[in-house]
Design an enzyme around this catalytic site. Structure first.
Site, PDB file in Angstrom:
ATOM      1  N   ASP A  14       0.865  -1.171   0.000  1.00  0.00           N
ATOM      2  CA  ASP A  14       0.000   0.000   0.000  1.00  0.00           C
ATOM      3  C   ASP A  14       0.899   1.217   0.000  1.00  0.00           C
ATOM      4  O   ASP A  14       2.051   1.166   0.390  1.00  0.00           O
ATOM      5  CB  ASP A  14      -0.941   0.003   1.209  1.00  0.00           C
ATOM      6  CG  ASP A  14      -0.202   0.338   2.495  1.00  0.00           C
ATOM      7  OD1 ASP A  14       1.007   0.021   2.549  1.00  0.00           O
ATOM      8  OD2 ASP A  14      -0.817   0.884   3.405  1.00  0.00           O
TER       9      ASP A  14
ATOM     10  N   LYS B 214       5.912  29.110  10.112  1.00  0.00           N
ATOM     11  CA  LYS B 214       6.719  28.282   9.217  1.00  0.00           C
ATOM     12  C   LYS B 214       5.834  27.170   8.709  1.00  0.00           C
ATOM     13  O   LYS B 214       5.218  26.454   9.516  1.00  0.00           O
ATOM     14  CB  LYS B 214       7.901  27.725  10.020  1.00  0.00           C
ATOM     15  CG  LYS B 214       8.762  26.731   9.289  1.00  0.00           C
ATOM     16  CD  LYS B 214       9.840  26.182  10.208  1.00  0.00           C
ATOM     17  CE  LYS B 214       9.329  25.023  11.017  1.00  0.00           C
ATOM     18  NZ  LYS B 214      10.344  24.428  11.886  1.00  0.00           N
TER      19      LYS B 214
END
Length: 484
Positions: free
Chosen positions: A296, A481
């Site tokens: 996956d 940020k």
């Protein structure tokens, strides 16, 4: 055995802490855990080497996360317990929930000097987690051994069996079935023959078997019982058909194979000094037999190695390094205009000299950013990298070098980049962040201390983290940020 025999300092009731084995801990004991040691049981944090009674904990063994969690003790206990001797007359009662599997919940109260204080998971140090960046903590044992949350969560390993073992089982069942059938048929024929062995002219047909002196076997009068006896005798005689020793032989072979695996030099990993370890020898012969691969796509990168290569400040791109993508494009197009003459230089380069930092630009390296027209903006950018994060600095006492414990490799890469460019973050407390930077006026390194007012943690919906700080001039700043 190894875990039970680990040592920890336990209070003996007279203000002295003595070394004891983990297996001797009892609920209510007070222990002192040093830096980089594992917690021996589920502890209630009483106080730590920091003033605010905080400590940093690595929970990698519990949830696989490498970032450090902050735990904080109650003010009521941290204000009165600072040294070993303070515990001599310390008495308190903890009332809490029964042992359970929930790692992120704790309900309880601390009764101290006729006052009650609520307890949460914030005050609990779980067994199997490790104390980091904190010199020592004092804790009271709440749960031990099988009552601890980590062992409540553990399950017995599943028993796995190889194809050969399962096939051998079927063969054994078949052999047993054959033995049973042979004995059954044989005993019926024996019973019939014995019953027909009547006396004729004063003697039996099979006189040589001495049926007259037999108790049950060969006695024509008790033929059905003789048949049953014969059946069990036959099963025992035919039991050699069943190869029980085959199991033993295969087990011996597997144990020898696992010894070979453990001693295999090709499976030794030098970086962590770890050889291969065969914890079980059940599946040896299936190691190379991959039948199906189920895959996956998760968001996690296997290597997760983050490097600071380029940045854009006030519209100017800095960084002469070449990213992997650019390099691949250049190689494919035989030297693209993106990288042209620098290609040879970078392809030969072997990794960054500093982990997480692969940045080269003479305009900003070695303090040259001071001479740039946008020096003020550059300083703001690098200050933000040095201040807006949740990393924890560790200073090597011998060399003085600062390294960082961060939530993620990209967070660490930003702080390392700020350090390499002259803005060295070196200390953090609950409400202050300290870093060294070049002063634009004097050209000297100066220490700056920013008051940390709030940290807005990173989360996936905001896709950024921010801090609110008061700088050395008294200005309030919101530094952010994250995503564009």
């Amino acid at each position: 055995i190894e875990v039970n025999n680990r040592k920890v300092k336990v209070h003996d009731g007279n203000g002295i802490f003595r070394q004891e084995e983990w297996s001797n801990l009892r609920v209510g004991d007070i222990v002192r855990v040093e830096k980089d040691e594992f917690f021996p049981a589920d502890l209630l944090l009483l106080s730590s080497s920091y003033e605010e009674s905080i400590c940093y904990v690595e929970t990698m063994n519990l949830d696989g996360e490498t970032n450090l969690k902050v735990k904080q003790g109650l003010d009521a206990t941290s204000s009165m317990l600072h040294e070993d001797s303070d515990f001599k007359d310390f008495r308190a009662v903890v009332r809490c929930e029964d042992p359970n599997v929930n790692l992120y919940m704790f309900v309880g109260t601390l009764e101290l000097e006729e006052e009650r204080f609520p307890l949460s998971i914030q005050q609990i140090l779980l067994r199997d987690s490790k104390l980091r960046n904190t010199e020592y903590v004092y804790g009271a044992v709440v749960f031990t051994g099988h009552d601890t949350k980590v062992i409540q969560n553990s399950t017995d390993p599943p028993s796995k069996r190889s194809r050969i073992e399962r096939k051998m089982d079927k063969i054994i069942y078949l052999m047993f079935g054959l033995v049973f059938l042979m004995s059954f048929v044989g005993s019926i024929i024996f019973g019939v023959e014995t019953r027909e062995d009547k006396l004729k002219n004063g003697r039996t047909e099979r006189w040589y078997l001495r049926p007259d002196s037999a108790v049950i076997l060969f006695d024509p009068e008790r033929a059905p019982m003789a048949a049953i006896y014969h059946f069990f005798t036959a099963v025992m005689l035919y039991s050699n058909f069943i190869p029980i020793s085959l199991y033993v032989s295969i087990e011996i072979v597997k144990v020898l194979q696992s010894i070979f695996i453990n001693r295999d030099i090709h499976m030794y990993y030098e970086e962590t000094d770890k050889p291969a370890q065969a914890r079980t020898s059940n599946l040896n012969e299936e190691l190379g037999m991959v039948d199906t691969i189920l895959s996956d796509k998760t968001g996690t990168l296997t290597c997760n190695s983050m490097e600071f290569i380029k940045c854009s400040i006030a519209g100017t791109a800095y960084g002469r390094g070449i990213t992997e993508v650019e390099r691949a494009m250049a190689v494919r197009s035989g030297g693209s205009p993106l990288v042209n003459e620098d290609l040879d230089v970078v392809v030969d380069k072997v990794g960054p000299k500093v982990k997480g930092f692969n940045f080269e630009d003479e305009r900003v390296m070695n303090g040259n950013w001071v001479r740039q027209p946008e020096a003020a903006m550059l300083r703001k950018f690098f200050r933000l990298l040095a201040v807006c994060h949740t990393a924890i600095p560790e200073t090597d006492e011998e060399t003085g070098n600062v390294s960082y414990e961060a939530e993620s490799p990209d967070e660490a890469a930003f702080v390392v980049a700020a350090r390499e460019l002259g803005f060295e973050f070196f200390n953090r407390t609950q409400n202050e962040i300290s870093f060294r930077e070049l002063d634009l006026v004097t050209g000297e390194k100066v220490e700056r201390v920013y008051k940390l007012l709030n940290v807005l943690e990173f989360n996936s919906s905001r896709k950024r983290m921010s801090v609110i700080v008061r700088d050395h001039d008294g200005k309030l700043l919101l530094l952010s940020k994250g995503a564009d």
